[in-house]
Design a protein around this motif. Structure first.
Motif, short mmCIF file in Angstrom:
data_model
loop_
_atom_site.label_atom_id
_atom_site.label_comp_id
_atom_site.label_asym_id
_atom_site.label_seq_id
_atom_site.Cartn_x
_atom_site.Cartn_y
_atom_site.Cartn_z
N TYR A 219 0.81 -1.13 0.13
CA TYR A 219 0.11 -0.15 0.03
C TYR A 219 0.94 1.16 -0.17
O TYR A 219 0.59 2.31 -0.75
CB TYR A 219 -1.10 0.04 1.26
N MET A 220 1.88 1.02 0.84
CA MET A 220 2.89 2.47 0.83
C MET A 220 3.54 2.78 -0.22
O MET A 220 3.67 3.71 -0.72
CB MET A 220 3.73 2.20 2.11
N LEU A 221 3.87 1.42 -0.92
CA LEU A 221 4.58 1.54 -2.47
C LEU A 221 3.40 2.30 -3.18
O LEU A 221 4.14 3.15 -4.08
CB LEU A 221 5.15 0.29 -2.77
N ARG A 222 2.52 1.75 -3.23
CA ARG A 222 1.48 2.56 -4.40
C ARG A 222 1.42 4.07 -4.07
O ARG A 222 1.34 4.80 -5.08
CB ARG A 222 0.12 1.77 -4.35
N ARG A 223 1.41 4.21 -2.78
CA ARG A 223 1.12 5.62 -2.48
C ARG A 223 2.46 6.46 -2.82
O ARG A 223 2.05 7.57 -3.20
CB ARG A 223 0.70 5.71 -1.08
N MET A 224 3.56 5.83 -2.55
CA MET A 224 4.70 6.53 -2.93
C MET A 224 4.68 6.83 -4.57
O MET A 224 5.03 7.98 -5.00
CB MET A 224 6.02 5.78 -2.41
N ILE A 225 4.22 5.77 -5.35
CA ILE A 225 4.46 5.98 -6.86
C ILE A 225 3.30 7.01 -7.10
O ILE A 225 3.67 7.96 -7.89
CB ILE A 225 4.11 4.58 -7.65
N GLU A 226 2.25 7.00 -6.66
CA GLU A 226 1.28 8.10 -6.90
C GLU A 226 1.79 9.43 -6.39
O GLU A 226 1.79 10.40 -6.95
CB GLU A 226 0.01 7.78 -5.91
N ALA A 227 2.44 9.43 -5.24
CA ALA A 227 3.16 10.75 -4.64
C ALA A 227 4.03 11.31 -5.62
O ALA A 227 4.16 12.55 -5.91
CB ALA A 227 3.67 10.72 -3.27
N ASN A 228 4.95 10.35 -6.12
CA ASN A 228 5.84 10.94 -7.15
C ASN A 228 5.37 11.42 -8.42
O ASN A 228 5.75 12.39 -9.00
CB ASN A 228 6.91 9.66 -7.52
N MET A 229 4.38 10.48 -8.95
CA MET A 229 3.73 11.00 -10.33
C MET A 229 3.18 12.34 -10.03
O MET A 229 3.15 13.20 -10.85
CB MET A 229 2.83 10.00 -10.68
N ARG A 230 2.42 12.56 -8.97
CA ARG A 230 1.63 13.89 -8.71
C ARG A 230 2.52 15.17 -8.21
O ARG A 230 2.18 16.02 -7.81
CB ARG A 230 0.36 13.67 -7.88
N LYS A 231 3.63 14.49 -7.54
CA LYS A 231 4.49 15.38 -6.63
C LYS A 231 3.54 16.07 -5.67
O LYS A 231 3.46 17.26 -5.58
CB LYS A 231 5.04 16.40 -7.56
N ASP A 232 2.83 15.24 -4.90
CA ASP A 232 1.95 15.56 -3.99
C ASP A 232 2.41 15.15 -2.62
O ASP A 232 2.62 14.20 -1.92
CB ASP A 232 0.60 14.70 -4.12
N ALA A 233 2.68 16.50 -1.83
CA ALA A 233 3.43 16.16 -0.36
C ALA A 233 2.44 15.79 0.60
O ALA A 233 2.79 15.15 1.54
CB ALA A 233 3.66 17.62 -0.13
N SER A 234 1.32 15.87 0.41
CA SER A 234 0.00 15.41 1.24
C SER A 234 0.10 13.63 1.44
O SER A 234 -0.06 13.08 2.37
CB SER A 234 -1.35 15.94 1.00
N ILE A 235 0.29 13.18 0.30
CA ILE A 235 0.48 11.60 0.38
C ILE A 235 1.84 11.18 0.98
O ILE A 235 1.92 10.37 1.66
CB ILE A 235 0.53 11.19 -1.18
N LEU A 236 2.95 12.01 0.63
CA LEU A 236 4.35 11.85 1.30
C LEU A 236 4.00 11.87 3.03
O LEU A 236 4.55 10.99 3.62
CB LEU A 236 5.24 12.83 0.83
N LEU A 237 3.18 12.84 3.33
CA LEU A 237 3.03 12.97 4.82
C LEU A 237 2.42 11.79 5.22
O LEU A 237 2.71 11.12 6.27
CB LEU A 237 2.19 14.16 4.79
#
Length: 125
Positions: free
Chosen positions: A83-101
């Motif tokens: 799950y965390m890996l999927r979220r990291m990929i999404e955060a990377n694609m979107r450059k979304d700091a809230s997902i990183l948090l």
């Protein structure tokens, strides 16, 4: 010269660490790289943000590949790491700091729990 000494020290730390200590290092590394990725996003440095996100993804791949499947909890950890890996990929694609948090919070919880488990194991050992 100082940089080489620091690298040697870090290398020695890794080669002499127990599996438990290595896991703790991975958690701490992921937290550090997430903070750096958030900073890069804030600075609009897309290339650096991407590099730091990839480092976190690689840590998650390492955590997944070293799971000891003999323990029932490994199934739950595998689900969380994926799950965390999927979220990291999404955060990377979107450059979304809230997902990183969000992912950072999970890593902090894992790290803190892992530290406690290591302390308990030493007391019992």
């Amino acid at each position: 010269m100082l940089h080489n000494a620091a690298q040697t020290y870090q290398s020695n730390q890794v080669t002499t660490a127990t599996p438990g200590e290595l896991t703790l290092m991975l958690y701490n590394g992921a937290i550090k790289f997430i903070k750096q990725a958030k900073g890069a996003i804030d600075e609009k440095n897309i290339v650096k943000a991407h590099e730091y996100c990839l480092k976190v993804q690689n840590i998650l791949y390492e955590l997944l590949s070293t799971l000891n499947r003999d323990y029932p909890i490994s199934k739950e950890l595998e689900k969380m790491y994926n799950y965390m890996l999927r979220r990291m990929i999404e955060a990377n694609m979107r450059k979304d700091a809230s997902i990183l948090l969000e992912v950072e919070e999970y890593f902090i919880q894992f790290r803190d729990t892992w530290k406690e488990a290591m302390v308990l194991a030493k007391k019992q050992g």
